[in-house]
Scaffold this active site. Structure first.
Site, PDB file in Angstrom:
ATOM      1  N   PHE A 131      42.365   4.455  10.052  1.00 42.72           N
ATOM      2  CA  PHE A 131      40.959   4.281   9.675  1.00 42.72           C
ATOM      3  C   PHE A 131      40.080   4.755  10.821  1.00 42.72           C
ATOM      4  O   PHE A 131      40.215   4.285  11.949  1.00 42.72           O
ATOM      5  CB  PHE A 131      40.624   2.817   9.357  1.00 42.72           C
ATOM      6  CG  PHE A 131      39.199   2.654   8.895  1.00 42.72           C
ATOM      7  CD1 PHE A 131      38.850   2.892   7.567  1.00 42.72           C
ATOM      8  CD2 PHE A 131      38.187   2.314   9.782  1.00 42.72           C
ATOM      9  CE1 PHE A 131      37.519   2.783   7.136  1.00 42.72           C
ATOM     10  CE2 PHE A 131      36.860   2.202   9.363  1.00 42.72           C
ATOM     11  CZ  PHE A 131      36.534   2.433   8.032  1.00 42.72           C
ATOM     12  N   ASP A 161      41.600   6.737  19.345  1.00 42.73           N
ATOM     13  CA  ASP A 161      40.507   5.933  18.784  1.00 42.73           C
ATOM     14  C   ASP A 161      40.727   4.481  19.198  1.00 42.73           C
ATOM     15  O   ASP A 161      41.570   3.792  18.642  1.00 42.73           O
ATOM     16  CB  ASP A 161      40.512   6.091  17.248  1.00 42.73           C
ATOM     17  CG  ASP A 161      39.430   5.256  16.559  1.00 42.73           C
ATOM     18  OD1 ASP A 161      38.853   4.366  17.214  1.00 42.73           O
ATOM     19  OD2 ASP A 161      39.189   5.488  15.357  1.00 42.73           O
ATOM     20  N   LYS A 179      32.258  -0.859  18.808  1.00 50.03           N
ATOM     21  CA  LYS A 179      32.436  -2.298  18.569  1.00 50.03           C
ATOM     22  C   LYS A 179      32.140  -3.185  19.788  1.00 50.03           C
ATOM     23  O   LYS A 179      30.992  -3.497  20.051  1.00 50.03           O
ATOM     24  CB  LYS A 179      33.846  -2.543  18.031  1.00 50.03           C
ATOM     25  CG  LYS A 179      34.004  -2.082  16.560  1.00 50.03           C
ATOM     26  CD  LYS A 179      35.305  -2.609  15.986  1.00 50.03           C
ATOM     27  CE  LYS A 179      35.578  -2.129  14.570  1.00 50.03           C
ATOM     28  NZ  LYS A 179      34.847  -2.833  13.536  1.00 50.03           N
TER      29      LYS A 179
HETATM   30  C1  LIG Z   1      39.625   2.223  14.687  1.00 48.42           C
HETATM   31  C2  LIG Z   1      38.252   2.354  14.106  1.00 48.42           C
HETATM   32  N1  LIG Z   1      37.608   3.517  14.215  1.00 48.42           N
HETATM   33  C3  LIG Z   1      36.373   3.671  13.713  1.00 48.42           C
HETATM   34  C4  LIG Z   1      35.737   2.652  13.044  1.00 48.42           C
HETATM   35  C5  LIG Z   1      34.367   2.869  12.482  1.00 48.42           C
HETATM   36  O1  LIG Z   1      33.454   2.179  13.257  1.00 48.42           O
HETATM   37  P1  LIG Z   1      31.990   1.889  12.691  1.00 48.42           P
HETATM   38  O2  LIG Z   1      32.138   0.902  11.596  1.00 48.42           O
HETATM   39  O3  LIG Z   1      31.237   1.340  13.882  1.00 48.42           O
HETATM   40  O4  LIG Z   1      31.431   3.186  12.225  1.00 48.42           O
HETATM   41  C6  LIG Z   1      36.379   1.430  12.893  1.00 48.42           C
HETATM   42  C7  LIG Z   1      35.744   0.337  12.162  1.00 48.42           C
HETATM   43  O5  LIG Z   1      36.353  -0.594  11.727  1.00 48.42           O
HETATM   44  C8  LIG Z   1      37.678   1.276  13.439  1.00 48.42           C
HETATM   45  O6  LIG Z   1      38.349   0.137  13.318  1.00 48.42           O
END
Ligand SMILES: Cc1ncc(COP(=O)(O)O)c(C=O)c1O
Length: 403
Positions: free
Chosen positions: A138, A225, A254
């Site tokens: 994700f 990520d 986050k």
């Molecule tokens: C690993 C990861 N990357 C990207 C995102 C996307 O982040 P955002 O919701 O701040 O756009 C998330 C959100 O849960 C995530 O867990």
């Protein structure tokens, strides 16, 4: 117990219905506790989905943010922003990387990473660069990041997807080596060190080291990520540090701002100069309020020894869950690291969200069958034991009576 239809009622006719929400609203919080507008108190095992690193209303963060609001909330990237340099320098020191670009969310950090990978390829003369991504990954919900995401539900209805991604299973080094042979245009590997939304699934240390080696051998960028698993949650600043490797590109968001919206992409020397003037930008990104939140978050995490706390309290939480759920039929696995813990059940358990809230505990359910805990890094051992005391009986009761 609440019926599912009550749990997902939406008493907000003017808010677009993009979320299934519990019918409660939080009014305030202190530490790892939050209160709803009816005065009911909850132990926060979710921290706004890994966002509230310092819990709620942290006594050092609040005055610092007041101070910043009194001085300057937003200026513009037309001018120097000294707090950007301060936060970038600190993040680079902690990560062993070279420079940072600031934005406002996880998907934006990932978009920047994807642009860096593509331009890195173009700069080498590769006109159709490809990026290796993962099953069950994700990365966000923009068109590019949902295309990189490995979840058909997230992608459904939004085609045509962005091209240039090739997908492999996690923790299978042979699969990525094999893929390399038929794909000369690969420029980068993009993965979560611990898949969050995909069900708290860690990449193994051996796999991370293998992927680092493969990227080095082939001249690819390793892009990790760490939007969810980073910022101290696993007991090190960044989850990949458990494998003793350094990525070339690392998106963060986050927990970096303890609740103030923020995103960042860090680059090592291979990627640091790929983007130049005019290649990328965002109006809000790197504004003084968000930067101050990031600077203070890092300072307080260090001052209060919260990496060690995440590791130690995470162990208490996990040990407690393992002890209480040992031999319980229907519990498949407990996994994760530090204060990022998933409990996989044999059946979909979305109903546990409402049942836990009724019992005074905030948590999340992801990938249908995985209960996910992402509490603040200030969680105490007592609070961890309290989470176990609430959650273990709920899980047993749910598995015995799922309806
Ligand atoms: C690993 C990861 N990357 C990207 C995102 C996307 O982040 P955002 O919701 O701040 O756009 C998330 C959100 O849960 C995530 O867990």
């Amino acid at each position: 117990m609440n019926a599912p239809d009550k749990l997902f009622a939406a008493p907000e006719p003017h808010v677009m219905k993009t979320y299934g929400r519990l019918p409660l609203a939080l009014s305030h919080g202190r530490g790892c506790w939050v209160w709803d507008t009816d005065g009911k108190k909850y132990l926060d095992g979710l921290a706004g989905i890994a966002v509230n690193t310092l819990g709620h209303a942290h006594p050092k963060l609040v005055p610092a943010l007041h101070d910043q609001i009194n001085k300057l909330i937003h200026s513009s990237n037309y001018y120097l922003v000294p707090l950007q340099e301060q936060l970038a320098a600190k993040l680079c020191q902690l990560a062993g990387m070279s420079n940072a670009f600031f934005c406002n969310s996880g998907l934006e950090a990932n978009e920047a990473a994807l642009k860096i990978a593509r331009k890195f390829g173009h700069d080498k003369g590769i006109e159709k660069p490809e990026i290796v991504v993962y099953e069950a990954a994700f990365h966000g919900r923009s068109i590019a990041t949902l295309s990189a995401t490995g979840n058909a539900k997230v992608q459904a209805g939004f085609g045509p997807l962005v091209e240039g991604f090739v997908r492999v299973p996690l923790n299978d080094s042979a699969a990525i080596e094999k893929l390399a042979h038929g794909h000369p245009n690969i420029v980068a590997v993009f993965l979560e060190v611990i898949q969050g939304e995909g069900g708290v699934r860690p990449a193994t240390i051996e796999y991370l080291r293998d992927v680092r080696r493969i990227c080095d051998e082939r001249g690819w960028l390793l892009m990790l990520d760490e939007v969810q698993c980073g910022m101290g949650r696993t007991g090190k600043w960044f989850a990949h540090q458990w494998a003793g490797i350094v990525p070339d590109v690392m998106p963060l968001a986050k927990g970096l701002g303890s609740g103030v919206p923020i995103g960042a992409v860090l680059c090592g020397p291979k990627a640091a100069d790929v983007l130049g003037p005019g290649n990328h930008g965002t109006t809000f990104g790197g504004n003084p309020l968000a930067m101050r939140a990031g600077v203070e978050t890092l300072r307080i995490v260090e001052e209060e020894g919260l990496l060690a706390n995440a590791a130690a309290v995470g162990a208490t939480l996990r040990d407690g869950l393992e002890r209480e759920l040992a031999g319980v039929e229907g519990v498949i696995e407990i996994r994760g690291q530090g204060l990022m813990i998933g409990i996989e059940l044999e059946r979909p358990c979305g109903a546990l969200l409402g049942r836990a809230a009724e019992a005074g505990l905030m948590l999340s359910v992801t990938a249908d069958r995985v209960i996910r805990l992402l509490p603040a890094l200030i969680l105490s051992h007592d609070e961890a034991r309290r989470i176990v005391a609430i959650l273990a009986p709920l899980i047993k009761e749910f598995l015995a009576h799922p309806e």
